[in-house]
Motif scaffolding. Structure first.
Motif, PDB file in Angstrom:
ATOM      1  N   LEU A   5       0.841  -1.195   0.000  1.00 23.71           N
ATOM      2  CA  LEU A   5       0.000   0.000   0.000  1.00 23.71           C
ATOM      3  C   LEU A   5       0.876   1.245   0.000  1.00 23.71           C
ATOM      4  CD1 LEU A   5      -2.620  -1.024   2.729  1.00 23.71           C
ATOM      5  CD2 LEU A   5      -2.814  -1.311   0.253  1.00 23.71           C
ATOM      6  N   ILE A   6       0.655   2.127  -0.954  1.00 22.33           N
ATOM      7  CA  ILE A   6       1.307   3.433  -0.957  1.00 22.33           C
ATOM      8  C   ILE A   6       0.309   4.414  -0.363  1.00 22.33           C
ATOM      9  CG2 ILE A   6       2.452   5.205  -2.312  1.00 22.33           C
ATOM     10  CD1 ILE A   6       3.899   2.545  -2.383  1.00 22.33           C
ATOM     11  N   GLY A   7       0.467   4.686   0.905  1.00 25.40           N
ATOM     12  CA  GLY A   7      -0.488   5.497   1.646  1.00 25.40           C
ATOM     13  C   GLY A   7      -1.203   4.654   2.684  1.00 25.40           C
ATOM     14  N   ALA A   8      -1.489   5.265   3.832  1.00 24.85           N
ATOM     15  CA  ALA A   8      -2.137   4.543   4.933  1.00 24.85           C
ATOM     16  C   ALA A   8      -3.313   5.331   5.482  1.00 24.85           C
ATOM     17  CB  ALA A   8      -1.118   4.256   6.043  1.00 24.85           C
ATOM     18  N   GLY A   9      -4.027   6.014   4.594  1.00 30.08           N
ATOM     19  CA  GLY A   9      -5.188   6.798   5.007  1.00 30.08           C
ATOM     20  C   GLY A   9      -6.424   5.952   5.211  1.00 30.08           C
ATOM     21  N   ASN A  10      -7.568   6.612   5.249  1.00 36.45           N
ATOM     22  CA  ASN A  10      -8.815   5.925   5.598  1.00 36.45           C
ATOM     23  C   ASN A  10      -9.142   4.768   4.662  1.00 36.45           C
ATOM     24  OD1 ASN A  10      -9.269   7.687   7.736  1.00 36.45           O
ATOM     25  ND2 ASN A  10     -10.476   9.110   6.518  1.00 36.45           N
ATOM     26  N   LEU A  60      -2.130   1.944  -5.118  1.00 38.36           N
ATOM     27  CA  LEU A  60      -1.930   3.379  -4.948  1.00 38.36           C
ATOM     28  C   LEU A  60      -3.075   3.965  -4.140  1.00 38.36           C
ATOM     29  CD1 LEU A  60      -0.877   4.321  -8.612  1.00 38.36           C
ATOM     30  CD2 LEU A  60       0.591   3.576  -6.703  1.00 38.36           C
ATOM     31  N   CYS A  61      -2.757   4.408  -2.921  1.00 34.72           N
ATOM     32  CA  CYS A  61      -3.764   4.981  -2.014  1.00 34.72           C
ATOM     33  C   CYS A  61      -3.378   6.403  -1.610  1.00 34.72           C
ATOM     34  CB  CYS A  61      -3.912   4.116  -0.761  1.00 34.72           C
ATOM     35  SG  CYS A  61      -4.267   2.377  -1.060  1.00 34.72           S
ATOM     36  N   HIS A  62      -2.547   7.042  -2.400  1.00 39.46           N
ATOM     37  CA  HIS A  62      -2.092   8.394  -2.099  1.00 39.46           C
ATOM     38  C   HIS A  62      -3.038   9.418  -2.718  1.00 39.46           C
ATOM     39  CE1 HIS A  62      -0.619   8.562  -6.232  1.00 39.46           C
ATOM     40  NE2 HIS A  62      -0.005   7.396  -6.033  1.00 39.46           N
ATOM     41  N   LYS A  63      -2.702  10.692  -2.621  1.00 40.58           N
ATOM     42  CA  LYS A  63      -3.518  11.753  -3.218  1.00 40.58           C
ATOM     43  C   LYS A  63      -3.343  11.747  -4.736  1.00 40.58           C
ATOM     44  CE  LYS A  63      -5.049  13.607   0.642  1.00 40.58           C
ATOM     45  NZ  LYS A  63      -6.483  13.529   0.999  1.00 40.58           N
ATOM     46  N   PRO A  64      -4.415  12.007  -5.485  1.00 37.22           N
ATOM     47  CA  PRO A  64      -4.300  11.997  -6.942  1.00 37.22           C
ATOM     48  C   PRO A  64      -3.212  12.920  -7.481  1.00 37.22           C
ATOM     49  CG  PRO A  64      -6.603  12.018  -6.293  1.00 37.22           C
ATOM     50  CD  PRO A  64      -5.811  12.189  -5.030  1.00 37.22           C
ATOM     51  N   ALA A  65      -3.037  14.074  -6.849  1.00 37.35           N
ATOM     52  CA  ALA A  65      -2.044  15.038  -7.331  1.00 37.35           C
ATOM     53  C   ALA A  65      -0.616  14.519  -7.212  1.00 37.35           C
ATOM     54  CB  ALA A  65      -2.180  16.351  -6.566  1.00 37.35           C
ATOM     55  N   GLN A  66      -0.417  13.470  -6.437  1.00 37.21           N
ATOM     56  CA  GLN A  66       0.925  12.916  -6.241  1.00 37.21           C
ATOM     57  C   GLN A  66       1.271  11.816  -7.247  1.00 37.21           C
ATOM     58  OE1 GLN A  66       0.189  11.685  -2.157  1.00 37.21           O
ATOM     59  NE2 GLN A  66       1.360  13.420  -1.353  1.00 37.21           N
ATOM     60  N   LEU A  67       0.418  11.609  -8.247  1.00 37.53           N
ATOM     61  CA  LEU A  67       0.592  10.479  -9.162  1.00 37.53           C
ATOM     62  C   LEU A  67       1.996  10.429  -9.762  1.00 37.53           C
ATOM     63  CD1 LEU A  67      -0.594   8.077 -10.780  1.00 37.53           C
ATOM     64  CD2 LEU A  67      -1.299   9.753 -12.513  1.00 37.53           C
ATOM     65  N   ASP A  68       2.440  11.502 -10.381  1.00 38.29           N
ATOM     66  CA  ASP A  68       3.719  11.476 -11.082  1.00 38.29           C
ATOM     67  C   ASP A  68       4.892  11.364 -10.116  1.00 38.29           C
ATOM     68  OD1 ASP A  68       2.471  11.627 -13.562  1.00 38.29           O
ATOM     69  OD2 ASP A  68       2.502  13.820 -13.575  1.00 38.29           O
ATOM     70  N   ASP A  69       4.818  12.063  -8.982  1.00 37.28           N
ATOM     71  CA  ASP A  69       5.918  11.997  -8.011  1.00 37.28           C
ATOM     72  C   ASP A  69       6.079  10.580  -7.466  1.00 37.28           C
ATOM     73  OD1 ASP A  69       6.450  14.682  -8.324  1.00 37.28           O
ATOM     74  OD2 ASP A  69       5.254  15.303  -6.585  1.00 37.28           O
ATOM     75  N   VAL A  70       4.962   9.943  -7.131  1.00 37.38           N
ATOM     76  CA  VAL A  70       5.029   8.574  -6.613  1.00 37.38           C
ATOM     77  C   VAL A  70       5.503   7.613  -7.695  1.00 37.38           C
ATOM     78  CG1 VAL A  70       3.650   6.646  -5.717  1.00 37.38           C
ATOM     79  CG2 VAL A  70       3.311   8.968  -4.818  1.00 37.38           C
ATOM     80  N   ALA A  71       5.029   7.817  -8.921  1.00 32.97           N
ATOM     81  CA  ALA A  71       5.407   6.916 -10.006  1.00 32.97           C
ATOM     82  C   ALA A  71       6.912   6.912 -10.245  1.00 32.97           C
ATOM     83  CB  ALA A  71       4.672   7.298 -11.287  1.00 32.97           C
ATOM     84  N   ARG A  72       7.553   8.067 -10.072  1.00 32.53           N
ATOM     85  CA  ARG A  72       9.004   8.102 -10.266  1.00 32.53           C
ATOM     86  C   ARG A  72       9.729   7.177  -9.296  1.00 32.53           C
ATOM     87  NH1 ARG A  72       8.029  13.477 -12.093  1.00 32.53           N
ATOM     88  NH2 ARG A  72       7.850  14.312  -9.976  1.00 32.53           N
ATOM     89  N   GLU A  73       9.164   6.992  -8.105  1.00 33.81           N
ATOM     90  CA  GLU A  73       9.760   6.089  -7.128  1.00 33.81           C
ATOM     91  C   GLU A  73       9.364   4.634  -7.352  1.00 33.81           C
ATOM     92  OE1 GLU A  73       9.637   7.640  -2.930  1.00 33.81           O
ATOM     93  OE2 GLU A  73       8.139   8.970  -3.834  1.00 33.81           O
ATOM     94  N   VAL A  74       8.117   4.438  -7.748  1.00 34.33           N
ATOM     95  CA  VAL A  74       7.536   3.096  -7.766  1.00 34.33           C
ATOM     96  C   VAL A  74       7.734   2.382  -9.093  1.00 34.33           C
ATOM     97  CG1 VAL A  74       5.325   1.855  -7.659  1.00 34.33           C
ATOM     98  CG2 VAL A  74       5.848   3.631  -5.966  1.00 34.33           C
ATOM     99  N   ALA A  75       7.584   3.101 -10.207  1.00 33.92           N
ATOM    100  CA  ALA A  75       7.561   2.475 -11.532  1.00 33.92           C
ATOM    101  C   ALA A  75       8.782   1.605 -11.842  1.00 33.92           C
ATOM    102  CB  ALA A  75       7.374   3.539 -12.609  1.00 33.92           C
TER     103      ALA A  75
END
Length: 260
Positions: A5-10, A60-75
């Motif tokens: 899980l990328i993100g641990a929100g609700n 992917l459970c993070h904020k939508p606006a973080q898509l590209d930033d997270v992808a650079r780490e995860v992809a």
């Protein structure tokens, strides 16, 4: 299948509780990831890349606006990606994770108790790719189907479905509050009123299932012509109940990227 899980929100917590299995998790708030794995088992990791390296499926459970930033780490490390991000179509996901198996799901909060509605975006291009892992696709779908009812819709309709079922627990909770408050105004203690209203909502949902979701049939069974229920329904119609729900869906769709 090892879930990461990328993100641990609700919603991440609801998914993890529904699956009831250990997960790998990362979150900008380390204590939030730690609390989640302390509850369901697994391991809180320091970086998104570590999650991707060790998970069979990254959710992917993070904020939508973080898509590209997270992808650079995860992809560079991920084997497969499942997104629950609002207002993030398959085209954006494929753009962020080119050449990888990507799935788009929108769950509702009751997945926590395996009574959720989950919609999946149909991906004709990926599904027709004979070089892909069809068995893996089936396993991912089965994983989300564990959480309640799974419905596949065209990607263009996913945000509309989100307004109907992912946002709906908050809407239904507000309806319940309004009913409870009305009872309090007439002397029913709030605690007893809540028990009555919540049980009635749960029972009505089951009744609708058994009536093949025929809402009009259930209304006819309860509302005798000229009776007290008919008068109550007339008051709700005059107060604009239908218009209020229509306006709520319009508001959700007006700017989906604002999040839930």
């Amino acid at each position: 299948m090892q879930i990461g899980l990328i993100g641990a929100g609700n919603m991440a917590r609801a998914l993890a509780r529904g699956w009831g299995r250990p997960v790998l998790c990362s979150d900008p708030l380390a204590e939030r990831a730690a609390a989640l794995v302390a509850e369901v088992g697994g391991e809180a990791l320091q970086t998104n890349a570590e999650v991707a390296q060790r998970a069979d499926l990254v959710v992917l459970c993070h904020k939508p606006a973080q898509l590209d930033d997270v992808a650079r780490e995860v992809a560079p490390h991920a084997r497969a990606i499942a997104s629950i991000l609002a207002a993030t179509p398959l085209s954006a996901l494929h753009g962020a994770y080119p050449g990888q198996r990507v799935y788009r799901f929108i769950p509702s909060l009751p997945v926590e108790v395996r009574q959720g509605a989950v919609v999946q975006a149909g991906d004709p291009e990926q599904e027709s790719d004979l070089t892909g892992d069809v068995a893996a696709d089936a396993r991912v779908r089965e994983l989300f189907a564990e959480l309640g009812m799974l419905v596949v819709l065209p990607d263009a309709l996913i945000d509309v479905a989100m307004g109907l079922m992912s946002c709906a627990p908050a809407f239904v909770a507000l309806v319940a509050e309004a009913q409870i408050d009305a009872g309090v105004r007439h002397g029913i203690p709030a605690a007893q009123g809540a028990e009555l209203v919540v049980q009635t909502l749960a029972g009505t949902a089951e009744l609708l299932r058994r009536r093949a979701n025929d809402t009009q049939a259930v209304r006819r069974e309860v509302a005798s012509p000229g009776g007290v229920t008919a008068r109550g329904l007339d008051a709700l119609e005059r107060a604009g109940l239908r218009a209020a729900f229509s306006d709520a869906l319009d508001a959700v769709l007006a700017d989906g990227r604002a999040g839930r």
